[in-house]
Scaffold this active site. Sequence first.
Site, short mmCIF file in Angstrom:
data_model
loop_
_atom_site.label_atom_id
_atom_site.label_comp_id
_atom_site.label_asym_id
_atom_site.label_seq_id
_atom_site.Cartn_x
_atom_site.Cartn_y
_atom_site.Cartn_z
N SER A 1 33.71 48.53 66.13
CA SER A 1 34.10 48.18 64.76
C SER A 1 34.30 49.45 63.93
O SER A 1 33.45 50.32 63.90
CB SER A 1 33.01 47.34 64.10
OG SER A 1 32.95 46.09 64.74
N ARG B 1 22.93 49.54 60.08
CA ARG B 1 23.59 50.71 60.71
C ARG B 1 23.10 52.01 60.08
O ARG B 1 23.88 52.96 59.94
CB ARG B 1 25.12 50.62 60.60
CG ARG B 1 25.72 49.41 61.24
CD ARG B 1 25.53 49.34 62.75
NE ARG B 1 25.99 48.06 63.24
CZ ARG B 1 25.19 47.00 63.40
NH1 ARG B 1 23.89 47.06 63.15
NH2 ARG B 1 25.67 45.86 63.85
N GLU C 1 32.34 52.44 59.46
CA GLU C 1 31.10 52.50 60.26
C GLU C 1 31.21 53.70 61.22
O GLU C 1 30.23 54.36 61.55
CB GLU C 1 30.95 51.20 61.06
CG GLU C 1 29.76 51.20 61.99
CD GLU C 1 29.48 49.83 62.60
OE1 GLU C 1 29.65 48.80 61.90
OE2 GLU C 1 29.11 49.78 63.78
P1 FAD Z 1 27.75 58.76 69.42
O1 FAD Z 1 28.99 58.04 69.04
O2 FAD Z 1 27.85 59.83 70.44
O3 FAD Z 1 27.07 59.34 68.11
C1 FAD Z 1 26.90 58.52 66.97
C2 FAD Z 1 25.99 59.27 65.98
O4 FAD Z 1 24.72 59.39 66.57
C3 FAD Z 1 26.48 60.70 65.71
O5 FAD Z 1 26.19 61.04 64.38
C4 FAD Z 1 25.64 61.55 66.66
O6 FAD Z 1 25.47 62.86 66.16
C5 FAD Z 1 24.34 60.76 66.66
N1 FAD Z 1 23.60 60.90 67.92
C6 FAD Z 1 24.02 60.65 69.18
N2 FAD Z 1 23.02 60.84 70.05
C7 FAD Z 1 21.94 61.21 69.33
C8 FAD Z 1 20.59 61.54 69.63
N3 FAD Z 1 20.12 61.54 70.89
N4 FAD Z 1 19.76 61.87 68.61
C9 FAD Z 1 20.19 61.89 67.33
N5 FAD Z 1 21.45 61.59 66.98
C10 FAD Z 1 22.31 61.25 67.97
N6 FAD Z 1 27.90 49.32 67.67
C11 FAD Z 1 27.06 48.35 67.22
O7 FAD Z 1 26.13 48.63 66.44
N7 FAD Z 1 27.23 47.05 67.62
C12 FAD Z 1 28.21 46.67 68.48
O8 FAD Z 1 28.29 45.50 68.82
C13 FAD Z 1 29.09 47.69 68.97
N8 FAD Z 1 30.09 47.36 69.82
C14 FAD Z 1 30.90 48.34 70.30
C15 FAD Z 1 31.91 48.00 71.22
C16 FAD Z 1 32.75 48.97 71.74
C17 FAD Z 1 33.82 48.58 72.72
C18 FAD Z 1 32.59 50.32 71.33
C19 FAD Z 1 33.47 51.40 71.90
C20 FAD Z 1 31.60 50.67 70.43
C21 FAD Z 1 30.75 49.69 69.89
N9 FAD Z 1 29.74 50.01 68.97
C22 FAD Z 1 28.90 49.03 68.53
C23 FAD Z 1 29.60 51.39 68.45
C24 FAD Z 1 28.70 52.33 69.28
O9 FAD Z 1 28.67 51.95 70.64
C25 FAD Z 1 27.28 52.38 68.72
O10 FAD Z 1 27.25 52.85 67.39
C26 FAD Z 1 26.37 53.28 69.59
O11 FAD Z 1 25.03 53.09 69.21
C27 FAD Z 1 26.71 54.78 69.50
O12 FAD Z 1 26.03 55.45 70.53
P2 FAD Z 1 26.61 56.81 71.15
O13 FAD Z 1 25.62 57.33 72.13
O14 FAD Z 1 27.99 56.62 71.65
O15 FAD Z 1 26.62 57.72 69.86
#
Ligand code: FAD
Length: 301
Positions: free
Chosen positions: A224, A174, A294
């Site tokens: 998580s 992560r 996380e």
């Molecule tokens: P955000 O939450 O919007 O941002 C996360 C971080 O990334 C922030 O620091 C943001 O500034 C940065 N960021 C966002 N976009 C960019 C970009 N384009 N460039 C640079 N930085 C950026 N995660 C897992 O790893 N495994 C799983 O199995 C998993 N299961 C999930 C299940 C559910 C139901 C939910 C709600 C979440 C889950 N997650 C899981 C967490 C999440 O979906 C991941 O961490 C995902 O990769 C975050 O993406 P996001 O676009 O929503 O990022």
Amino acid sequence: MQPFITELTSANVGKVLYNEPLANYTTWKIGGPADVLIIPGGKEQLVKTVKLLHKHGIPWTPIGKGSNMLVTDKGIRGVVIKLGEGMDHIQFTGDEVRVGGAYSFITLSIKAGKEGLAGLEFAGGIPGTVGGAVYMNAGAHGSDVSRILKEAEIVLETGELVRYTTSEMQFAYRHSILQEVKGIVLEATFQLEHGDRKEIAAAMASYKERRRKTQPYQLPCCGSVFRNPPNDFSARLIQEAGLKGYRVGGAEVSTLHANFIVNTGQATARDVLTLIEEIRQTIQSKYGISLVPEVLVVGER
Ligand code: FAD
């Protein structure tokens, strides 16, 4: 901030919203306002925005789907940049796919499967953007972004465009270099493998079924909450400590999955933060293990 706003207004970078509540942009449905929310119209506008921010020394935060973020109740000072349309292109070439930072990670995995390309099956239940997945080195079911990323195109905070290979991304559990070096993922190229469509679809269906049975999909959540400690699982520890169903205000430890906190309706960021702290203290005193979140907490405290 005013000189920046004045220049921004004439710069035509895309959609600009002031004092915009971020609860609408996070999967927890929690979060106070951003002073300014910019949704650039495309790559050129995004790079222009970053250069303007750098010139004026304004703090900024990228947001994807907000599926791994707890935005505080006071919200985020400065500018929040949301990648949207114009950053959601996708192109398959042979066994590679080039995809925009705003593209849905779930849709990408489904499309890759339909193309008969293996490697993204693990992503079928990760509801973020490609950019967020690269930033987090998102993963599941024994795989993660680091295993398939070939390179990422990034705009650094100075406005410089760079292409980082997998090793330059410094991936770990992560973790990616973007957690230390500020930048925005504009595009990612994934190296996949030709595979059997039916086998890929079957693996994805079984992962989906496992998630459906073990994760709370009906209520807003952020996946998580804690990283897994070495050789153990946060969910197991929290469940064993008897914390399933434990509540602070509108925030509840999911009765289905102990490492998920759900928003039962009116949860505030303060409720979630208090619950996180109480869980950490309980696990520390019962097992001597220090759980590390996380989920990323962003915004003014
Ligand atoms: P955000 O939450 O919007 O941002 C996360 C971080 O990334 C922030 O620091 C943001 O500034 C940065 N960021 C966002 N976009 C960019 C970009 N384009 N460039 C640079 N930085 C950026 N995660 C897992 O790893 N495994 C799983 O199995 C998993 N299961 C999930 C299940 C559910 C139901 C939910 C709600 C979440 C889950 N997650 C899981 C967490 C999440 O979906 C991941 O961490 C995902 O990769 C975050 O993406 P996001 O676009 O929503 O990022």
